[in-house]
Design a protein around this motif. Structure first.
Motif, PDB file in Angstrom:
ATOM      1  N   GLY A 111       6.158  14.557 -11.291  1.00 18.14           N
ATOM      2  CA  GLY A 111       6.839  14.543 -12.580  1.00 18.14           C
ATOM      3  C   GLY A 111       7.972  13.546 -12.704  1.00 18.14           C
ATOM      4  N   GLN A 112       8.124  12.644 -11.732  1.00 19.69           N
ATOM      5  CA  GLN A 112       9.187  11.647 -11.804  1.00 19.69           C
ATOM      6  C   GLN A 112       8.717  10.409 -12.560  1.00 19.69           C
ATOM      7  OE1 GLN A 112      10.049  11.718  -7.391  1.00 19.69           O
ATOM      8  NE2 GLN A 112      12.143  11.646  -8.156  1.00 19.69           N
ATOM      9  N   VAL A 113       9.684   9.631 -13.048  1.00 25.43           N
ATOM     10  CA  VAL A 113       9.381   8.390 -13.749  1.00 25.43           C
ATOM     11  C   VAL A 113      10.184   7.223 -13.181  1.00 25.43           C
ATOM     12  CG1 VAL A 113       9.435   7.164 -15.961  1.00 25.43           C
ATOM     13  CG2 VAL A 113       8.762   9.570 -15.884  1.00 25.43           C
ATOM     14  N   LEU A 114      11.492   7.420 -13.025  1.00 23.81           N
ATOM     15  CA  LEU A 114      12.342   6.314 -12.601  1.00 23.81           C
ATOM     16  C   LEU A 114      12.029   5.862 -11.171  1.00 23.81           C
ATOM     17  CD1 LEU A 114      15.775   7.324 -14.163  1.00 23.81           C
ATOM     18  CD2 LEU A 114      14.129   5.642 -14.985  1.00 23.81           C
ATOM     19  N   VAL A 115      11.764   6.812 -10.279  1.00 23.28           N
ATOM     20  CA  VAL A 115      11.452   6.429  -8.895  1.00 23.28           C
ATOM     21  C   VAL A 115      10.101   5.721  -8.797  1.00 23.28           C
ATOM     22  CG1 VAL A 115      11.061   7.279  -6.562  1.00 23.28           C
ATOM     23  CG2 VAL A 115      12.939   8.208  -7.919  1.00 23.28           C
ATOM     24  N   PRO A 116       9.049   6.209  -9.457  1.00 29.15           N
ATOM     25  CA  PRO A 116       7.812   5.407  -9.485  1.00 29.15           C
ATOM     26  C   PRO A 116       8.028   4.026 -10.104  1.00 29.15           C
ATOM     27  CG  PRO A 116       7.333   7.652 -10.121  1.00 29.15           C
ATOM     28  CD  PRO A 116       8.828   7.559 -10.008  1.00 29.15           C
ATOM     29  N   ALA A 117       8.920   3.924 -11.094  1.00 27.84           N
ATOM     30  CA  ALA A 117       9.210   2.618 -11.684  1.00 27.84           C
ATOM     31  C   ALA A 117       9.848   1.695 -10.651  1.00 27.84           C
ATOM     32  CB  ALA A 117      10.142   2.780 -12.885  1.00 27.84           C
ATOM     33  N   LEU A 118      10.770   2.241  -9.840  1.00 28.45           N
ATOM     34  CA  LEU A 118      11.383   1.456  -8.769  1.00 28.45           C
ATOM     35  C   LEU A 118      10.324   1.018  -7.762  1.00 28.45           C
ATOM     36  CD1 LEU A 118      13.832   0.363  -7.196  1.00 28.45           C
ATOM     37  CD2 LEU A 118      14.133   2.655  -6.219  1.00 28.45           C
ATOM     38  N   ILE A 144       0.840  -1.204   0.000  1.00 30.78           N
ATOM     39  CA  ILE A 144       0.000   0.000   0.000  1.00 30.78           C
ATOM     40  C   ILE A 144       0.873   1.251   0.000  1.00 30.78           C
ATOM     41  CG2 ILE A 144      -1.693   1.331   1.334  1.00 30.78           C
ATOM     42  CD1 ILE A 144      -2.767  -1.406   2.351  1.00 30.78           C
ATOM     43  N   GLY A 145       1.902   1.259   0.846  1.00 27.74           N
ATOM     44  CA  GLY A 145       2.804   2.403   0.896  1.00 27.74           C
ATOM     45  C   GLY A 145       3.493   2.638  -0.433  1.00 27.74           C
ATOM     46  N   LEU A 146       3.973   1.577  -1.082  1.00 30.57           N
ATOM     47  CA  LEU A 146       4.655   1.711  -2.371  1.00 30.57           C
ATOM     48  C   LEU A 146       3.713   2.253  -3.440  1.00 30.57           C
ATOM     49  CD1 LEU A 146       6.740  -1.564  -2.265  1.00 30.57           C
ATOM     50  CD2 LEU A 146       7.688   0.752  -2.446  1.00 30.57           C
ATOM     51  N   PHE A 147       2.459   1.823  -3.409  1.00 32.91           N
ATOM     52  CA  PHE A 147       1.484   2.338  -4.369  1.00 32.91           C
ATOM     53  C   PHE A 147       1.361   3.860  -4.252  1.00 32.91           C
ATOM     54  CE2 PHE A 147      -2.830   3.815  -5.226  1.00 32.91           C
ATOM     55  CZ  PHE A 147      -3.017   3.387  -6.533  1.00 32.91           C
ATOM     56  N   PHE A 148       1.268   4.362  -3.033  1.00 30.44           N
ATOM     57  CA  PHE A 148       1.103   5.805  -2.858  1.00 30.44           C
ATOM     58  C   PHE A 148       2.400   6.562  -3.121  1.00 30.44           C
ATOM     59  CE2 PHE A 148      -2.706   4.419  -0.511  1.00 30.44           C
ATOM     60  CZ  PHE A 148      -3.635   5.221  -1.156  1.00 30.44           C
ATOM     61  N   PHE A 149       3.540   5.960  -2.837  1.00 33.76           N
ATOM     62  CA  PHE A 149       4.805   6.606  -3.208  1.00 33.76           C
ATOM     63  C   PHE A 149       4.927   6.712  -4.724  1.00 33.76           C
ATOM     64  CE2 PHE A 149       6.561   5.457   1.096  1.00 33.76           C
ATOM     65  CZ  PHE A 149       6.831   6.765   1.475  1.00 33.76           C
ATOM     66  N   ALA A 150       4.528   5.658  -5.440  1.00 32.93           N
ATOM     67  CA  ALA A 150       4.553   5.709  -6.901  1.00 32.93           C
ATOM     68  C   ALA A 150       3.624   6.806  -7.418  1.00 32.93           C
ATOM     69  CB  ALA A 150       4.156   4.351  -7.479  1.00 32.93           C
ATOM     70  N   ALA A 151       2.431   6.893  -6.834  1.00 30.23           N
ATOM     71  CA  ALA A 151       1.470   7.910  -7.252  1.00 30.23           C
ATOM     72  C   ALA A 151       1.998   9.316  -6.993  1.00 30.23           C
ATOM     73  CB  ALA A 151       0.142   7.704  -6.524  1.00 30.23           C
ATOM     74  N   CYS A 152       2.581   9.519  -5.816  1.00 34.40           N
ATOM     75  CA  CYS A 152       3.115  10.843  -5.482  1.00 34.40           C
ATOM     76  C   CYS A 152       4.315  11.191  -6.356  1.00 34.40           C
ATOM     77  CB  CYS A 152       3.495  10.886  -4.006  1.00 34.40           C
ATOM     78  SG  CYS A 152       2.086  10.807  -2.884  1.00 34.40           S
TER      79      CYS A 152
END
Length: 367
Positions: free
Chosen positions: A203-210, A190-198
């Protein structure tokens, strides 16, 4: 690449890693049972039947294969071919991955170190102090060598110190949460989902991909870990899971210095991870007040206290999932928030934690 296409790519990558992790979890379970790598009941443990470890191996190997494969492709695929075939945007993303390859390799090295530490601890329990020292070394390594740092505008020394403390807390928080079937993995997902969304919102891409890679790896394991669990992640998994959450939370950009906006969004990791931090803090305080080692396991966690109030283990886990999702959803409102909205959101999170504290308060004894 349009936003819709980017979301489709990230969703596809998450699903692919999830399938890989699920397959590896099945294999790991069979191997663990064959070699006797199982968690046996006893002590502060609540399960009644020997349950195989090695779920952490599936999580780590899934992340390793996904990130390692992506780095390898980024290194060998010609940039001109990428641009001709998929356009300039994808070429820029791959170029960004090449630029961040050293940082990603440092992150993988830290994950490997904690995974090996956890495997050893699962088989031959280590003193808490040694585990803590190892976590500190890994945190310093990834902060100094990998340049995974928070609040760098405060200076290198302060940034490295704060990052190290953050890693210690988050790694131990998810290690503490691994006390009930599906709990640590579900909260992490759940935490990773919201970090990816944020991250995408900023405007990031690589960190949401991680974050999506880690989400997929944990999700594939969670299929078999949701109560009643058929496999455990062990410390080999919980240490890596907490470490990945710490890395993603630090790398996600919440605040662009020099743009004139107050850095209220820097509170976002605290909001997304409010429930794990609450569990960690409350358990440490309880143990210290009772004069016990705060790093020694027991059944005084948030989840156990909910069960004592009458919830089943499954509903206790689902309740914590819901509380985590609530604070995570609140965090998505922080980017661009002014002081009034930030204070309002902070009060909402505190109210959620207050409700949690009331729900888990000890029952009054009848006279």
């Amino acid at each position: 690449m349009s936003r819709v296409a980017l979301l489709a790519v990230l969703a596809g990558a998450t699903l692919a890693v999830l399938v890989l992790s699920a397959v590896l979890t099945v294999v790991a379970r069979k191997v663990a049972l064959r070699i006797g790598f199982v968690d046996r009941p006893g002590g502060h443990k609540s399960h009644k039947e020997p349950t195989p470890y090695a779920g952490g191996c599936a999580i780590f190997v899934s992340v390793l294969l996904a990130l390692g494969g992506a780095l390898l492709l980024a290194a060998v695929v010609p940039p001109a071919w990428l641009e001709d075939t998929f356009g300039e945007t994808l070429r820029a993303y791959v170029g960004g991955m090449r630029e961040k390859s050293g940082q990603l390799l440092a992150i993988l090295a830290g994950a490997l170190a904690l995974h090996v530490l956890g495997l050893w601890d699962d088989k031959h329990p280590l003193p808490p102090v040694r585990k803590l020292l190892a976590i500190i070394v890994v945190a310093l390594f990834v902060a100094v060598v990998g340049r995974v740092r928070v609040a760098e505008f405060w200076g290198v020394e302060a940034s490295v110190t704060l990052t190290t403390v953050w890693f210690i807390v988050i790694v131990n928080a998810f290690n503490f949460l691994d006390n009930m079937d599906g709990l640590s993995a579900g909260v992490a997902a759940i935490g990773l989902f919201f970090f990816a969304a944020c991250g995408l919102m900023s405007g990031q891409v690589l960190v949401p991909a991680l974050a999506c890679v880690a989400l997929g790896a944990i999700g594939g394991f969670l299929i078999f870990n949701f109560p009643p669990a058929r496999i455990f992640m062990g410390d080999a998994g919980s240490l890596v899971v907490g470490y990945l959450l710490a890395c993603v939370s630090v790398l996600t950009t919440y605040f662009q210095s020099g743009h004139g906006a107050p850095p209220y969004a820097l509170a976002m990791p605290l909001v997304i991870l409010a429930i794990p931090l609450y569990d960690f803090s409350s358990v440490v305080i309880i143990r210290l007040l009772e004069g016990r080692n705060p790093m020694k396991g027991d059944q005084r966690h948030f989840s156990h206290r909910l069960v004592e109030r009458g919830l089943s283990r499954r509903f206790a886990v689902l309740t914590i999932y819901l509380a985590t999702a609530t604070t995570g959803l609140t965090a998505t409102l922080l980017p661009g928030a002014d002081l009034r909205r930030t204070v309002t959101l902070g009060v909402i999170v505190l109210m959620v934690l207050a409700i949690v504290a009331i729900l888990e308060a000890p029952l009054r004894k009848k006279p």
